[in-house]
Design an enzyme around this catalytic site. Structure first.
Site, PDB file in Angstrom:
ATOM      1  N   GLY A  89       0.795  -1.219   0.000  1.00  0.00           N
ATOM      2  CA  GLY A  89       0.000   0.000   0.000  1.00  0.00           C
ATOM      3  C   GLY A  89       0.827   1.267   0.000  1.00  0.00           C
ATOM      4  O   GLY A  89       0.482   2.255  -0.652  1.00  0.00           O
ATOM      5  N   THR A  90       1.926   1.268   0.722  1.00  0.00           N
ATOM      6  CA  THR A  90       2.753   2.473   0.790  1.00  0.00           C
ATOM      7  C   THR A  90       3.332   2.815  -0.573  1.00  0.00           C
ATOM      8  O   THR A  90       3.270   3.974  -1.013  1.00  0.00           O
ATOM      9  CB  THR A  90       3.885   2.296   1.821  1.00  0.00           C
ATOM     10  OG1 THR A  90       3.310   2.220   3.133  1.00  0.00           O
ATOM     11  CG2 THR A  90       4.844   3.467   1.781  1.00  0.00           C
ATOM     12  N   ASN A 132      -8.105   4.004   8.556  1.00  0.00           N
ATOM     13  CA  ASN A 132      -7.451   2.925   9.288  1.00  0.00           C
ATOM     14  C   ASN A 132      -7.481   3.108  10.806  1.00  0.00           C
ATOM     15  O   ASN A 132      -7.193   2.170  11.540  1.00  0.00           O
ATOM     16  CB  ASN A 132      -5.996   2.797   8.826  1.00  0.00           C
ATOM     17  CG  ASN A 132      -5.218   4.088   8.957  1.00  0.00           C
ATOM     18  OD1 ASN A 132      -5.583   5.107   8.371  1.00  0.00           O
ATOM     19  ND2 ASN A 132      -4.149   4.074   9.725  1.00  0.00           N
ATOM     20  N   SER A 155      -2.937  -3.586  -0.375  1.00  0.00           N
ATOM     21  CA  SER A 155      -1.795  -4.195   0.305  1.00  0.00           C
ATOM     22  C   SER A 155      -2.142  -5.613   0.714  1.00  0.00           C
ATOM     23  O   SER A 155      -3.107  -5.835   1.456  1.00  0.00           O
ATOM     24  CB  SER A 155      -1.419  -3.371   1.544  1.00  0.00           C
ATOM     25  OG  SER A 155      -0.227  -3.832   2.115  1.00  0.00           O
ATOM     26  N   HIS A 211      -0.905  -7.886   2.734  1.00  0.00           N
ATOM     27  CA  HIS A 211      -0.870  -8.394   4.111  1.00  0.00           C
ATOM     28  C   HIS A 211      -2.070  -7.953   4.931  1.00  0.00           C
ATOM     29  O   HIS A 211      -2.234  -8.396   6.077  1.00  0.00           O
ATOM     30  CB  HIS A 211       0.445  -8.008   4.797  1.00  0.00           C
ATOM     31  CG  HIS A 211       0.548  -6.583   5.221  1.00  0.00           C
ATOM     32  ND1 HIS A 211       0.396  -6.179   6.526  1.00  0.00           N
ATOM     33  CD2 HIS A 211       0.807  -5.458   4.521  1.00  0.00           C
ATOM     34  CE1 HIS A 211       0.560  -4.875   6.617  1.00  0.00           C
ATOM     35  NE2 HIS A 211       0.813  -4.402   5.415  1.00  0.00           N
ATOM     36  N   CYS A 253       1.425   2.258  12.215  1.00  0.00           N
ATOM     37  CA  CYS A 253       2.539   3.040  11.675  1.00  0.00           C
ATOM     38  C   CYS A 253       3.048   4.077  12.670  1.00  0.00           C
ATOM     39  O   CYS A 253       4.188   4.513  12.589  1.00  0.00           O
ATOM     40  CB  CYS A 253       2.113   3.743  10.387  1.00  0.00           C
ATOM     41  SG  CYS A 253       1.751   2.595   9.042  1.00  0.00           S
TER      42      CYS A 253
END
Length: 382
Positions: A69-70, A149, A199, A201, A325
């Site tokens: 995703g990043t 999130n 993403s 994961h 994060c």
């Protein structure tokens, strides 16, 4: 052990791990090689791409593989800025985006780009009217996440898409990392959406793999230059074991999605109904359709979030502060700040995040331990 930190990462499914291992052992040629082993690897690469495209009801040439995703967020934001630089330098986003988007935009601001950060209401949602007001002649990109999130707010993507119908040259990016398998597929598959980032994961695939949907006809500059993989838009030898296992994980996640979503809603509701009765508890996530089924964010007044996390950990229950994060950095939730939650409450916030593997029995155990800890915290703060 009870794992309630699925928004940070999910456990790799055994079937997915089996695929990863099998591909690693048996199909280890480079997909770019001309020989038979390379051809075998290339065929699996494209089969995986087609499986993902079919699951998202899009074209195979609209799926591009990334490291997660990043990278996907960075690519869309910066790649659009580079590609569309001759046409404008104005970008619109929300004030509650993931750091992958926000920090990319901070970099662009240093390079002369102008960014409008839309405010959010008390539920952490932007207004389509605010977006419409913010659009300028030099606007090149609108980037709004699907599901927050930290508190689980679902952004009004339909309303945003409706506004952008009148501005067809503006790229519309949706960070969909928290939206997979959460009953919002219809929101993600709107025709006006140009880019979606995912993403692996977050839906039981290995870490370090993800993908991007890029609508046909939309142009974006590459950030990874090299051997010309992914139609010369994202160079680098493809991580085939992770790609194949991610395609499998996505298929398994979307199977019986309605039933899985109902299970997560039931767990969230059970915990919500119990903890919300406590006088020192503030719950930021709601039970209505404007919030995702898997995220429940709350605070216990007078107790720091990290203290609550470690207290539950002592009972083998794993939750997090509002974002994985930022949890180890001691950073106050950016979302709660944007929602105008006072700092003394925001610093007490924690997040429970679920997936289809969680059970109502785990919710009962969580509630039991919550009551023990709540009484303990109350005595300390009295």
């Amino acid at each position: 052990m009870i794992y309630f930190d699925n928004s940070a990462t999910t456990q790799v499914l055994p079937e997915v791990l089996s695929t990863y291992n099998a591909v690693s052992e048996k199909i280890w040629g480079n997909p770019s090689s001309l020989h038979a082993m390379g051809e075998q690897a290339f065929n699996l690469l494209e089969q995986s791409r087609k499986q993902i495209a079919d699951l998202l009801h899009c074209n195979i040439d609209e799926i591009y593989f990334t490291s997660g995703g990043t990278e996907g967020d960075n690519w869309v934001v910066k790649g659009t800025a580079i590609e569309k630089r001759p046409y404008g330098r104005h970008i619109i986003t929300s004030s509650v985006e993931h750091p992958a988007v926000l920090n990319s935009l901070h970099q662009l601001e240093k390079l002369g780009y102008d960014v409008t950060y839309l405010p959010v209401d008390e539920n952490g949602r932007v207004s389509a009217e605010d977006l419409k007001t913010a659009i300028r002649k030099d606007t090149i990109l609108v980037s709004i996440m699907a599901v927050n999130n930290e508190v689980g707010a679902i952004q009004p993507l339909k309303e945003i898409a409706a506004v952008l119908e009148d501005f067809p040259k503006i790229h519309f990016h949706v960070d969909a990392v928290q939206g997979v398998g959460k009953g919002i597929q219809e929101l993600l598959e709107q025709d006006r959406v140009d880019f979606l980032t995912f993403s692996g994961h977050k839906f039981h695939a290995p870490r370090g793999i993800g993908f991007m949907y890029k609508k046909r006809g939309r142009m974006i500059a590459p950030l990874m230059s090299g051997g010309g993989q992914e139609k010369a838009l994202r160079s680098g030898t493809e991580n085939l074991p992770a790609i194949a296992s991610m395609a499998k994980a996505l298929r398994l996640t979307l199977e019986n999605e309605e039933k899985k979503v109902a299970q997560q809603k039931a767990i969230k509701e059970k915990i919500y109904n119990h903890i919300s009765k406590r006088s020192k508890v503030t719950v930021f996530s709601k039970l209505n359709d404007e919030f995702a089924p898997h995220i429940l964010c709350f605070a216990i007044s007078g107790v720091r979030g990290e203290t609550i996390v470690h207290a539950f950990e002592n009972y083998d229950i794993y939750i997090s502060t509002t974002s994985a994060c930022s949890s180890k950095k001691g950073i106050t939730s950016g979302t709660l700040t944007a929602m105008k939650i006072p700092d003394n409450i925001a610093t007490s916030a924690v997040r429970v995040s679920l997936d289809e593997k969680n059970t109502l029995a785990e919710a009962d155990k969580f509630i039991e331990i919550f009551d023990v800890l709540y009484e303990k915290f109350k005595k300390i703060n009295s």
